[in-house]
Each structure stands twice: as C-alpha cells, then as structure tokens.
Design a protein around this motif. Sequence first.
Motif, PDB file in Angstrom:
ATOM      1  N   ALA A  74      57.839  -1.274  46.546  1.00 47.34           N
ATOM      2  CA  ALA A  74      59.125  -1.926  46.796  1.00 47.34           C
ATOM      3  C   ALA A  74      59.127  -2.703  48.114  1.00 47.34           C
ATOM      4  N   THR A  75      58.553  -2.139  49.164  1.00 44.51           N
ATOM      5  CA  THR A  75      58.585  -2.812  50.458  1.00 44.51           C
ATOM      6  C   THR A  75      57.287  -3.550  50.763  1.00 44.51           C
ATOM      7  N   LEU A  76      56.167  -3.003  50.366  1.00 42.69           N
ATOM      8  CA  LEU A  76      54.862  -3.612  50.615  1.00 42.69           C
ATOM      9  C   LEU A  76      53.998  -3.402  49.382  1.00 42.69           C
ATOM     10  N   HIS A  77      53.586  -4.488  48.754  1.00 44.38           N
ATOM     11  CA  HIS A  77      52.805  -4.367  47.525  1.00 44.38           C
ATOM     12  C   HIS A  77      51.394  -3.909  47.868  1.00 44.38           C
ATOM     13  N   ASN A  78      51.031  -2.718  47.405  1.00 48.99           N
ATOM     14  CA  ASN A  78      49.750  -2.115  47.773  1.00 48.99           C
ATOM     15  C   ASN A  78      49.256  -1.213  46.656  1.00 48.99           C
ATOM     16  N   HIS A  79      48.078  -1.526  46.134  1.00 46.25           N
ATOM     17  CA  HIS A  79      47.478  -0.689  45.090  1.00 46.25           C
ATOM     18  C   HIS A  79      46.237   0.032  45.606  1.00 46.25           C
ATOM     19  N   ASN A  80      46.042   0.026  46.908  1.00 48.45           N
ATOM     20  CA  ASN A  80      44.873   0.665  47.491  1.00 48.45           C
ATOM     21  C   ASN A  80      45.128   2.152  47.692  1.00 48.45           C
ATOM     22  N   HIS A  81      45.355   2.833  46.574  1.00 52.65           N
ATOM     23  CA  HIS A  81      45.544   4.272  46.602  1.00 52.65           C
ATOM     24  C   HIS A  81      44.481   4.912  45.711  1.00 52.65           C
ATOM     25  N   ILE A  82      44.406   6.208  45.738  1.00 49.63           N
ATOM     26  CA  ILE A  82      43.387   6.925  44.970  1.00 49.63           C
ATOM     27  C   ILE A  82      43.840   7.085  43.520  1.00 49.63           C
ATOM     28  N   HIS A  83      42.897   6.889  42.616  1.00 47.24           N
ATOM     29  CA  HIS A  83      43.110   7.160  41.200  1.00 47.24           C
ATOM     30  C   HIS A  83      42.273   8.386  40.862  1.00 47.24           C
ATOM     31  N   PHE A  84      42.895   9.395  40.279  1.00 46.68           N
ATOM     32  CA  PHE A  84      42.191  10.624  39.929  1.00 46.68           C
ATOM     33  C   PHE A  84      41.868  10.596  38.443  1.00 46.68           C
ATOM     34  N   SER A  85      40.590  10.726  38.117  1.00 49.90           N
ATOM     35  CA  SER A  85      40.125  10.693  36.734  1.00 49.90           C
ATOM     36  C   SER A  85      39.650  12.087  36.325  1.00 49.90           C
ATOM     37  N   CYS A  86      40.352  12.679  35.350  1.00 50.88           N
ATOM     38  CA  CYS A  86      39.989  14.019  34.887  1.00 50.88           C
ATOM     39  C   CYS A  86      38.795  13.934  33.937  1.00 50.88           C
ATOM     40  N   GLN A  87      37.772  14.712  34.239  1.00 50.13           N
ATOM     41  CA  GLN A  87      36.560  14.709  33.433  1.00 50.13           C
ATOM     42  C   GLN A  87      36.745  15.394  32.081  1.00 50.13           C
ATOM     43  N   LYS A  88      37.771  16.220  31.957  1.00 50.27           N
ATOM     44  CA  LYS A  88      37.981  16.943  30.704  1.00 50.27           C
ATOM     45  C   LYS A  88      38.927  16.202  29.765  1.00 50.27           C
ATOM     46  N   CYS A  89      40.141  15.926  30.203  1.00 55.87           N
ATOM     47  CA  CYS A  89      41.136  15.297  29.310  1.00 55.87           C
ATOM     48  C   CYS A  89      41.136  13.775  29.402  1.00 55.87           C
ATOM     49  N   LYS A  90      40.357  13.214  30.334  1.00 54.93           N
ATOM     50  CA  LYS A  90      40.190  11.762  30.495  1.00 54.93           C
ATOM     51  C   LYS A  90      41.437  11.024  30.980  1.00 54.93           C
ATOM     52  N   THR A  91      42.420  11.744  31.516  1.00 53.16           N
ATOM     53  CA  THR A  91      43.596  11.068  32.064  1.00 53.16           C
ATOM     54  C   THR A  91      43.249  10.451  33.420  1.00 53.16           C
ATOM     55  N   VAL A  92      43.964   9.399  33.760  1.00 50.47           N
ATOM     56  CA  VAL A  92      43.822   8.759  35.062  1.00 50.47           C
ATOM     57  C   VAL A  92      45.210   8.730  35.691  1.00 50.47           C
ATOM     58  N   THR A  93      45.319   9.286  36.892  1.00 48.23           N
ATOM     59  CA  THR A  93      46.612   9.412  37.572  1.00 48.23           C
ATOM     60  C   THR A  93      46.536   8.758  38.942  1.00 48.23           C
ATOM     61  N   CYS A  94      47.585   8.028  39.310  1.00 49.97           N
ATOM     62  CA  CYS A  94      47.675   7.442  40.651  1.00 49.97           C
ATOM     63  C   CYS A  94      48.112   8.527  41.627  1.00 49.97           C
ATOM     64  N   LEU A  95      47.381   8.676  42.708  1.00 47.24           N
ATOM     65  CA  LEU A  95      47.739   9.623  43.771  1.00 47.24           C
ATOM     66  C   LEU A  95      48.123   8.804  44.992  1.00 47.24           C
ATOM     67  N   GLU A  96      49.389   8.421  45.051  1.00 52.04           N
ATOM     68  CA  GLU A  96      49.846   7.512  46.094  1.00 52.04           C
ATOM     69  C   GLU A  96      50.153   8.210  47.412  1.00 52.04           C
TER      70      GLU A  96
END
Length: 125
Positions: A74-96
């Motif tokens: 909202a205030t500063l456009h930034n996608h330089n955060h960690i993405h967590f990829s689960c090796q079992k269920c294959k989900t990818v989650t943003c960890l901001e």
Amino acid sequence: MKQSRNTVAKSAILNLITQSGMALSAAEIQVALDGLCDRVTTYRVLERLIEEDVIHKVVNVDGGVKFAGCHSCATLHNHNHIHFSCQKCKTVTCLEDVKPSFELPQKYKVTEVNFTVLGFCPQCS
C-alpha cells in the motif's frame, strides 16, 4: 452497463488469488475457475494484474511460476520478501514479516530479488 467477459474473468482471478493464503499456479487458477475463461485469457489477465501491481509472480525452485496477491504494498511497492515452498504439499506462501538480507560486491545494482526457502510448512511438519 454489461461487464465484458474479460472483466468478469479479471475479477474472478483477482478474488481467487487474494482470498488464497498461498501462491497459485495458472493451472490451479484454471481448475478453480471451472471453465469461466480459457487458458489464454487467464494468462492475459494475470499479466495485466502484474502490470497493475496487484499481484506478483513467484518463481519456485523447480522453475514453476505461481501468482500471489500483494498484501503490504500500500505505501511502498515491494516484492522482495521470502517465499516459503513446502517440499511435501508443494504450497508456496509469502512470508512478508521475515526480512531477507544479503550483501553484493560494489558496482552491482539489484533490480529484483527472488528469495525462496525450502522446507515443510506448519501443516506438513
């Protein structure tokens, strides 16, 4: 005024991505849309949403691409955060809330960062 099919598709895709707690692939989006639009329209809408800075692209460790909603831009456009990829269920989650850090040699200019961490999510641990 009647909405065009593309606008309906755009709204549906954006809603799906923003309501999801994880990044979704184009194939996962297609399945969830259940025939609302074709594959080409899905990719066009995804590219438009990226251009509008509403979603961002996540390249997974296997080279697959997923799409996630912007949450804290909202205030500063930034996608330089960690993405967590689960090796079992294959989900990818943003960890901001996790701040990645790195140092580069002088004269290198960073334009984009893609941090992907592998492991097991809380549901698979």
